[in-house]
Enzyme design. Structure first.
Site, PDB file in Angstrom:
ATOM      1  N   TYR B 107       0.835  -1.203   0.000  1.00  0.00           N
ATOM      2  CA  TYR B 107       0.000   0.000   0.000  1.00  0.00           C
ATOM      3  C   TYR B 107       0.870   1.254   0.000  1.00  0.00           C
ATOM      4  CZ  TYR B 107      -4.217  -2.631   1.330  1.00  0.00           C
ATOM      5  OH  TYR B 107      -5.286  -3.484   1.364  1.00  0.00           O
ATOM      6  N   TYR B 146      -0.981  -9.908   0.703  1.00  0.00           N
ATOM      7  CA  TYR B 146      -0.368  -8.976   1.635  1.00  0.00           C
ATOM      8  C   TYR B 146      -0.217  -9.636   3.011  1.00  0.00           C
ATOM      9  CZ  TYR B 146      -0.423  -4.993   4.760  1.00  0.00           C
ATOM     10  OH  TYR B 146      -0.132  -4.122   5.750  1.00  0.00           O
ATOM     11  N   ARG B 156      -3.328 -11.658   3.738  1.00  0.00           N
ATOM     12  CA  ARG B 156      -4.643 -11.286   3.209  1.00  0.00           C
ATOM     13  C   ARG B 156      -4.728 -11.698   1.741  1.00  0.00           C
ATOM     14  NH1 ARG B 156      -8.184  -7.612   4.227  1.00  0.00           N
ATOM     15  NH2 ARG B 156      -9.382  -9.453   3.757  1.00  0.00           N
ATOM     16  N   HIS B 159      -7.319  -8.199  -2.654  1.00  0.00           N
ATOM     17  CA  HIS B 159      -8.645  -7.605  -2.497  1.00  0.00           C
ATOM     18  C   HIS B 159      -8.622  -6.136  -2.886  1.00  0.00           C
ATOM     19  CE1 HIS B 159      -6.579  -6.783   1.325  1.00  0.00           C
ATOM     20  NE2 HIS B 159      -7.303  -5.688   1.380  1.00  0.00           N
ATOM     21  N   HIS B 161     -10.734  -2.659  -1.871  1.00  0.00           N
ATOM     22  CA  HIS B 161     -11.703  -2.056  -0.947  1.00  0.00           C
ATOM     23  C   HIS B 161     -12.688  -1.207  -1.749  1.00  0.00           C
ATOM     24  CE1 HIS B 161      -9.347  -2.828   2.800  1.00  0.00           C
ATOM     25  NE2 HIS B 161      -8.313  -2.722   1.994  1.00  0.00           N
TER      26      HIS B 161
END
Lengths: 220, 237
Positions: B107, B146, B156, B159, B161
């Site tokens: 990120y 991640y 994770r 994905h 969001h």
């Protein structure tokens, strides 16, 4: 067995009519700052840059909105601020608070006037959210002036919904929603005037997610 | 007390996650212990800034691959679908905000410090508006998986969001879109906080119609917001 028959059945997914229904909530996680809270998102009446945390990303990666003039806005400007606090009494630096409220005359503008009534604020490293907004009017008989609040963050699978009412407002005693809250917990929904800043009253509303003094959250 | 309020919305269905889901460790100290107080929908819950997204957030940014000097690295994807309510009615002209990690699973956020490369050409934030039929479409790169500290060797799944306002305060939704055939979904506490089979509502479908020849893979993901409700509110129900 033909290759066609050997193929596993496709897994159920988003397009399967058998499971059609509300899309489930998921957390915003800890890294929403470059995607959701924009500069000025917490100033509903002016053009200050409060609301975002641009220091959490390289400057060239701030792609969200900047403050713009709001036009004519009538009413009393206030500051609404508070801490978001967890079960251990720790402040939460990675939460986001949203507000939705009526204007000074008690009308939900839904975006049709200078005052939209929607704001978004990240919490700071000290766990503080902060809005510049109008003191709302009552939306009708049996409703005291209030600001609807949504709380998002890491560890919050779903938004938590609460309301801030104003200490000392006579209408609180006859508010239909406060009336549904156990009497000993109503205090958690009352913002308190704690001072003044540049002529605007500062109202404090802490949000305690769990434990002693836990804020009342609503099932809406 | 019985209140019938026009314009109310339906309540959470069985597919919504609980606030407390101990496998997702952060929920333990951040979820309320007292029961939620159920309230009828007043004007506060049935109104929202539906018409004002552009004044609030700015115009559409539907292509996450053209925000910088060069193209981001990674598998280019098109994500499209419809935003509808529980009765299948489209939700037109509503904003869908998106954010995600880059193709390496990193990120663009100072507090994300794991050892995967940043991409100077990828921010990973955008905004797309549904058309008159509730359709939306955005272009991005497929996010990487991640690692996180929730448990030993926790990852994770890939994905994206998504955040929606919808027509009212009561229709607000933040979700995550997952990718088909991702083995990490089965072992992800955040996705699994949603009981089966409802978890699958968050899994997109690879779609050849949406896929653009010689250009990008296509995924379809429909979003369902709360529908209208006509059930009277009974105090204490």
């Amino acid at each position: 067995m033909t290759p066609e028959q050997a193929r596993p059945a496709p897994r159920q997914d988003n397009q399967d009519p058998a499971i059609f229904g509300q899309t489930p909530w998921q957390t915003v996680g800890p890294f929403f700052h470059y995607g959701l809270p924009w500069k000025g998102g917490a100033d509903l009446v002016g053009t200050s840059e409060i609301g975002a945390r641009p220091e959490l990303m390289p400057p060239e990666h701030y792609v969200l909105a900047s403050p713009s003039p709001k036009g004519e806005i009538a009413g009393e400007t206030i500051i609404l601020e508070g801490a978001v606090i967890d079960a251990d009494g720790q402040v939460i630096p990675d939460a986001m608070v949203e507000i939705w409220q009526a204007d000074a005359a008690g009308r939900y503008a839904e975006g049709n006037t200078g005052f939209i009534g929607f704001g978004r604020s990240s919490t700071s490293e000290d766990g503080i959210y902060r809005f510049r907004t109008l003191r709302p009017g009552a939306i009708g008989d049996g409703h005291a002036p209030h600001i609807a609040i949504g709380v998002f963050g890491r560890g919050l699978l779903k938004r938590l919904v609460t309301r801030a009412y104003f200490e000392g407002d006579d209408a609180n005693a006859s508010d239909a929603i406060l009336d549904l809250v156990p009497a000993q917990r109503r205090d958690t929904l009352i913002a308190r005037r704690v001072g003044e800043e540049d002529g605007a009253a500062v109202w404090r509303f802490d949000i305690i997610l769990q434990g002693e003094g836990e804020t009342v959250f609503f099932d809406i | 007390m019985s209140l019938i309020l026009p314009g109310s919305y339906r309540r959470e269905d069985a597919g919504q996650p609980p606030s407390l889901y101990p496998d997702y460790g952060s929920t333990v100290s951040r979820s309320p212990r007292e029961p939620l107080v159920r309230i009828p929908h007043t004007l506060t819950e049935t109104t929202g800034p539906a018409n004002a997204w552009s004044r609030l957030m700015g115009e559409s940014m539907a292509d996450l691959t053209t925000q910088h000097k060069g193209e981001p690295l990674g598998q280019r994807i098109v994500v499209s679908g419809r935003v509808v309510d529980e009765d299948g009615r489209p939700v037109p002209h509503t904003v869908v905000e998106v954010w995600q990690a880059n193709a390496a699973g990193r990120y663009i956020h100072k507090k994300d410090q794991w050892d995967a490369p940043l991409d100077p050409n990828f921010t990973g934030a955008g905004r797309v508006i549904t058309d008159a039929e509730g359709r939306y479409r955005f272009i991005s790169v497929r996010p990487g998986a991640y690692p996180w500290r929730n448990h030993k060797n926790a990852w994770r799944p890939s994905h994206i969001h998504l955040s929606l306002l919808g027509p009212a305060f009561a229709t607000r939704l933040v979700t995550q879109m997952y990718f088909p055939d991702d083995p990490l979904i089965e072992i992800d506490p955040i996705a699994n906080a949603v009981p089966m089979p409802f978890r699958q509502r968050m899994v997109s479908r690879f779609d050849l119609e949406t896929t653009e020849p010689n250009w990008a893979l296509g995924y379809v993901f429909d979003i369902v917001l709360r529908g209208r409700d006509a059930t009277p509110f009974e105090n204490g129900q």
